[in-house]
Write a protein that holds these residues in place. Structure first.
Motif, mmCIF file in Angstrom:
data_model
loop_
_atom_site.group_PDB
_atom_site.id
_atom_site.type_symbol
_atom_site.label_atom_id
_atom_site.label_comp_id
_atom_site.label_asym_id
_atom_site.label_seq_id
_atom_site.Cartn_x
_atom_site.Cartn_y
_atom_site.Cartn_z
ATOM 1 N N UNK A 75 -4.516 -8.058 -6.156
ATOM 2 C CA UNK A 75 -4.050 -8.881 -7.278
ATOM 3 C C UNK A 75 -2.632 -9.328 -6.985
ATOM 4 N N UNK A 76 -2.444 -10.622 -6.732
ATOM 5 C CA UNK A 76 -1.124 -11.163 -6.453
ATOM 6 C C UNK A 76 -0.993 -11.606 -5.016
ATOM 7 N N UNK A 77 -0.572 -12.873 -4.808
ATOM 8 C CA UNK A 77 -0.491 -13.442 -3.457
ATOM 9 C C UNK A 77 0.939 -13.731 -3.044
ATOM 10 N N UNK A 78 1.884 -12.880 -3.498
ATOM 11 C CA UNK A 78 3.251 -12.961 -3.006
ATOM 12 C C UNK A 78 3.387 -12.193 -1.705
ATOM 13 N N UNK A 79 4.610 -11.872 -1.276
ATOM 14 C CA UNK A 79 4.796 -11.172 -0.004
ATOM 15 C C UNK A 79 3.993 -9.879 0.112
ATOM 16 N N UNK A 80 4.014 -9.037 -0.913
ATOM 17 C CA UNK A 80 3.289 -7.761 -0.843
ATOM 18 C C UNK A 80 1.788 -7.985 -0.782
ATOM 19 N N UNK A 81 1.272 -8.865 -1.628
ATOM 20 C CA UNK A 81 -0.162 -9.120 -1.635
ATOM 21 C C UNK A 81 -0.666 -9.737 -0.353
ATOM 22 N N UNK A 82 0.102 -10.664 0.197
ATOM 23 C CA UNK A 82 -0.298 -11.288 1.459
ATOM 24 C C UNK A 82 -0.292 -10.277 2.607
ATOM 25 N N UNK A 83 0.776 -9.468 2.681
ATOM 26 C CA UNK A 83 0.849 -8.465 3.740
ATOM 27 C C UNK A 83 -0.296 -7.467 3.624
ATOM 28 N N UNK A 84 -0.612 -7.057 2.404
ATOM 29 C CA UNK A 84 -1.703 -6.104 2.201
ATOM 30 C C UNK A 84 -3.045 -6.724 2.552
ATOM 31 N N UNK A 85 -3.250 -7.965 2.162
ATOM 32 C CA UNK A 85 -4.516 -8.648 2.449
ATOM 33 C C UNK A 85 -4.753 -8.771 3.945
ATOM 34 N N UNK A 86 -3.726 -9.217 4.660
ATOM 35 C CA UNK A 86 -3.861 -9.409 6.102
ATOM 36 C C UNK A 86 -4.093 -8.072 6.802
ATOM 37 N N UNK A 87 -3.347 -7.042 6.381
ATOM 38 C CA UNK A 87 -3.489 -5.728 7.015
ATOM 39 C C UNK A 87 -4.868 -5.142 6.764
ATOM 40 N N UNK A 88 -5.356 -5.212 5.531
ATOM 41 C CA UNK A 88 -6.661 -4.638 5.204
ATOM 42 C C UNK A 88 -7.787 -5.396 5.894
ATOM 43 N N UNK A 89 -7.722 -6.720 5.878
ATOM 44 C CA UNK A 89 -8.779 -7.531 6.504
ATOM 45 C C UNK A 89 -8.831 -7.314 8.005
ATOM 46 N N UNK A 90 -7.672 -7.062 8.610
ATOM 47 C CA UNK A 90 -7.630 -6.849 10.056
ATOM 48 C C UNK A 90 -8.171 -5.486 10.458
ATOM 49 N N UNK A 91 -8.400 -4.615 9.474
ATOM 50 C CA UNK A 91 -8.861 -3.258 9.786
ATOM 51 C C UNK A 91 -10.171 -2.932 9.063
ATOM 52 N N UNK A 92 -11.061 -3.930 9.031
ATOM 53 C CA UNK A 92 -12.445 -3.659 8.670
ATOM 54 C C UNK A 92 -12.808 -3.690 7.215
#
Length: 469
Positions: free
Chosen positions: A10-27
């Motif tokens: 929930x939220x597409x600022x710096x924290x949300x984007x970093x979390x999204x990219x990290x989680x998606x890159x790890x399955x």
């Protein structure tokens, strides 16, 4: 792809984007849900596409980081590991036996709702500005510092020709320089922090030489635009009839009180004022997450005390974009590992953890430097509107406290209706708490935002795993 665990961010600022990219890159499959039309949040806000800006400036700084996050998000969207729902306002997160359902409003009138099922939730809800009222602050032309910046970044527009930027906090510097670069005459930058406050914490501040260099860069731009800077001063009143015409500023004494003999009037048609930020904790509070003061409590993995719920960024404490990026990366890696049923390896985010520790300590130092003046409530006259939604004045709040015995924000709310309006106290709660002499505490509400009765009355919309098509 549907067999992968599913994380809702929930939220597409710096924290949300970093979390999204990290989680998606790890399955992990990720649904990124945000109320804005584009990713980036306030810090990475871009001009609206319809403006067709030929050479939009990089948002403040960190342009290369933004480009990497943006490109990684697009790559994951193309690979269908990330679904990005824009213009979706999350109003409720419903815990379920096998995870959560995230309910969000969407559509032109925000009268439609969709439910997104997920195995876990990561809250990157950011923060909002702390507003401290004073006589005249409701005049047209008075805006928050963040509001002025959002207008400039998102619409390439300004609210006037002559501005005063006032309050306290590091945000004032990019706001003043940004407006000046856009052609606005900055009549004064009024900062309540004193030179002594910076000198007393010089050793702690020197731990971030990059921030010192950034501050020096802003100072040079202010000099280039010939912006008068008044340290240890505050705005005591805004003047005007139909709209803002001038402000009165005064120097502060050692106790933080305005010195009457130093008052002077500065003509302007815009006042951008800000006194820091507060974490958005509505969704976390609704889920029952532990709150520590005004922010969400998390562990070393950015986990809340509610199983399956992580939090990162300003919701865990105001600290800026760099800290939000570090926390988002840690939260995304942790969520991905635990959703896959493996024990996370802290070495995977060791660098981010070290940055988090360093940046959090620096943010704590800034909080002491940029604290609002100790006696700011004395600027609020009995006629000053404190709660704009319900038109409750400072006098009404003082009466509730001094004559009716109210000692906390909730009791003042019950006696005066302060905080019962559309914003549900987000704007007036700090002022009410200050007048009541208590610490502001976030309310725990079942819903994070106003919801049309039609949405509640209708049968629940069909839930999907990746939102509406």
């Amino acid at each position: 792809m549907t067999e992968r665990p599913h994380l809702a961010v929930i939220g597409a600022g710096p924290a949300g984007l970093a979390a999204t990219v990290a989680a998606a890159a790890h399955g992990v499959r990720v649904t990124l849900i945000d109320s804005a039309a584009e990713a980036g949040g306030q810090f990475y806000r871009q001009p609206a596409a319809a403006l067709r800006a030929r050479h939009p400036e990089s948002p403040q700084h960190g342009g290369r980081t933004w480009e990497r996050l943006r490109d990684a998000l697009r790559t994951h969207q193309q690979a269908r590991t990330v679904s990005h729902l824009t213009d979706h306002h999350v109003w409720f997160i419903e815990p379920r036996d096998a995870g959560f359902t995230v309910h969000a409003l969407f559509g032109p009138e925000q009268e439609d709702s969709v439910g997104v099922r997920a195995d876990a939730v990561l809250l990157a809800t950011g923060g909002y500005e702390k507003v401290l009222p004073f006589p005249g602050w409701t005049l047209p032309g008075v805006v928050t510092a963040g509001g002025a910046q959002a207008m400039l970044k998102g619409t390439l527009a300004v609210s006037g020709r002559t501005a005063v930027v006032a309050g306290t906090g590091p945000l004032l510097l990019p706001v003043a320089t940004g407006l000046a670069a856009a052609g606005v005459e900055i009549a004064a930058l009024v900062e309540s922090a004193t030179p002594g406050a910076f000198l007393r914490r010089a050793a702690a501040l020197s731990a971030r030489p990059d921030k010192a260099a950034e501050g020096a860069g802003y100072a040079l731009r202010l000099l280039r635009h010939r912006v008068p800077t008044l340290l240890g001063h505050t705005v005591t009143e805004a003047h005007g009839t139909a709209r803002l015409e001038a402000v009165t500023v005064a120097a502060l004494d050692r106790d933080g009180r305005a010195r009457p003999e130093t008052r002077r009037r500065i003509a302007c048609d815009t006042l951008a004022t800000g006194h820091g930020m507060l974490p958005h904790t509505d969704l976390a509070g609704g889920l029952g997450c532990r709150l520590e003061g005004t922010h969400v409590g998390v562990d070393a993995e950015q986990r809340t005390d509610v199983p399956g719920v992580w939090a990162a960024g300003e919701s865990t404490g105001i600290g800026g974009a760099a800290l939000a990026l570090a926390e988002g990366h840690i939260a995304g890696r942790s969520a991905a590992a635990r959703l896959r049923g493996t024990e996370p390896d802290p070495r995977a985010w060791a660098a981010a953890a070290r940055a988090r520790t360093r940046l959090r300590a620096f943010a704590t130092t800034l909080d002491t430097v940029y604290a609002p003046p100790a006696h700011w409530t004395e600027r609020i006259t009995d006629d000053t509107v404190v709660c704009r939604c319900e038109e409750v004045t400072g006098g009404a709040v003082r009466e509730a406290v001094e004559q009716l015995g109210a000692g906390d924000v909730r009791t003042v709310k019950l006696l005066t209706r302060a905080g019962m309006g559309w914003c549900q106290g987000r704007m007036c709660a700090p002022a009410v708490a200050g007048l009541a002499g208590c610490e502001p505490r976030p309310d725990r509400r079942p819903f994070a935002r106003p919801v049309p009765l039609g949405v509640l009355a209708r049968e629940p919309a069909p839930t999907t795993e990746e939102g509406p098509s």
